[in-house]
Scaffold this active site. Sequence first.
Site, mmCIF file in Angstrom:
data_model
loop_
_atom_site.group_PDB
_atom_site.id
_atom_site.type_symbol
_atom_site.label_atom_id
_atom_site.label_comp_id
_atom_site.label_asym_id
_atom_site.label_seq_id
_atom_site.Cartn_x
_atom_site.Cartn_y
_atom_site.Cartn_z
ATOM 1 N N GLU A 35 22.359 -18.629 -72.886
ATOM 2 C CA GLU A 35 22.882 -19.853 -72.289
ATOM 3 C C GLU A 35 24.350 -20.069 -72.652
ATOM 4 O O GLU A 35 25.150 -20.515 -71.839
ATOM 5 C CB GLU A 35 22.053 -21.064 -72.729
ATOM 6 C CG GLU A 35 20.723 -21.188 -72.006
ATOM 7 C CD GLU A 35 20.889 -21.339 -70.501
ATOM 8 O OE1 GLU A 35 21.725 -22.140 -70.074
ATOM 9 O OE2 GLU A 35 20.202 -20.625 -69.758
ATOM 10 N N CYS A 190 23.011 -21.939 -53.142
ATOM 11 C CA CYS A 190 23.881 -23.114 -52.971
ATOM 12 C C CYS A 190 25.191 -22.851 -53.733
ATOM 13 O O CYS A 190 25.533 -23.553 -54.677
ATOM 14 C CB CYS A 190 23.174 -24.366 -53.485
ATOM 15 S SG CYS A 190 23.983 -25.877 -52.932
ATOM 16 N N CYS A 197 22.663 -21.784 -46.542
ATOM 17 C CA CYS A 197 21.688 -22.849 -46.276
ATOM 18 C C CYS A 197 20.450 -22.333 -45.545
ATOM 19 O O CYS A 197 19.351 -22.841 -45.774
ATOM 20 C CB CYS A 197 22.348 -23.978 -45.487
ATOM 21 S SG CYS A 197 23.690 -24.743 -46.418
ATOM 22 N N CYS A 200 17.756 -21.526 -47.876
ATOM 23 C CA CYS A 200 17.500 -22.523 -48.911
ATOM 24 C C CYS A 200 16.138 -23.201 -48.717
ATOM 25 O O CYS A 200 15.832 -23.673 -47.615
ATOM 26 C CB CYS A 200 18.626 -23.564 -48.874
ATOM 27 S SG CYS A 200 18.373 -24.872 -50.072
ATOM 28 N N CYS A 206 18.178 -31.770 -46.745
ATOM 29 C CA CYS A 206 19.459 -31.732 -47.477
ATOM 30 C C CYS A 206 20.521 -32.550 -46.730
ATOM 31 O O CYS A 206 20.816 -32.285 -45.560
ATOM 32 C CB CYS A 206 19.940 -30.293 -47.640
ATOM 33 S SG CYS A 206 21.585 -30.209 -48.367
#
Length: 345
Positions: A35, A190, A197, A200, A206
Amino acid sequence: MSNFSRGLLKWQRVNGRHGLPWQLNPSPYRVWISEIMLQQTQVKTVIPYYRQFMKQFPNLKRLAKADLDEVLHLWSGLGYYARARNLHKAAIQIMEVHKGRFPTDIEEVIQLPGIGRSTAGAILSLSKGQRHPILDGNVKRVLTRHRGINGWPGDKKVEDILWQLADELTPNQRVAEYTQAIMDLGATVCTRSRPACQDCPVMNDCFAYKHRQQTMLPSKRIRKTIPVKQAIFTIIKNHRGEILLKRRPPTGIWGGLWSLPECPMDEDIKKWIEQHFASKVTSVKEGPIMRHTFSHFHLDIQPVQVNISAKSIGIKDSGEIYWYKPEDKLSKGIATPVARLLQDL
Ligand code: SF4
């Protein structure tokens, strides 16, 4: 579970990123390192660094015992070196305060150097399945577009709204999968420019897709042009062709890394070197200016090659000073523009 979360989980199974090195045996330690490396850095860049890091520091104890130089050296090229210094500091803190066990209470994790709320949430959800929302840059982008939230996400008010939304959308089950899913959606579908899109899973409701506002969201920060600073880096060469490196102070840019000595802008370079390094300068030659850009300013570096005489006795290897032989492999943490200057020699 909301339709949003359900859609993401279904999508993740088939289209998410699987088999990344930190997804195998996802202990808090392994997820933590990944991370931190992934902050501001892409997965494909991180993978080789992560593998090398795990080889050298397979566990917390080994990292806490390491010399900071060893850690910074492995980090060379990844940038944002405060991340490496904080990892090292946090490992020592965990050994001292938590008896060597990575804490599993989110409040304790947030207390560690270099770990904010989102990173702590990601570590505990991915490694322990604890339910915590995350809100990194990718997630902010997905949420602002999907819900049509205006305003720069770095603003406290906007950020608070996003945290609340992130919390509402985080499911009670399959949290690790959901966390991975929303990260993956932001990173692979995204995306910042030209989001895909059509691929997605949450396109149907959205806001940005419906109103064709993908390029307008998230709102940009209104900011002035960043300032330009200047610095003189001296490439001091002795009669054996060795180059003088100096460790930078622990705080400030490139803190703790090895660099070329920086001569103040208003000093006469020759006099400054003779005074500070008790060395006789035999020649001074300016090289082309190199620009290095940080998030808050540009740094224009003026490299100056300086030869010193064989009789110079003032400078010896120490914890702060190092004579680098250009033909040797450099095994110290070094800032990227300095590495570039040394390479060009
Ligand atoms: S539909 Fe497009 S803009 Fe909306 S969340 Fe999906 S990828 Fe992002």
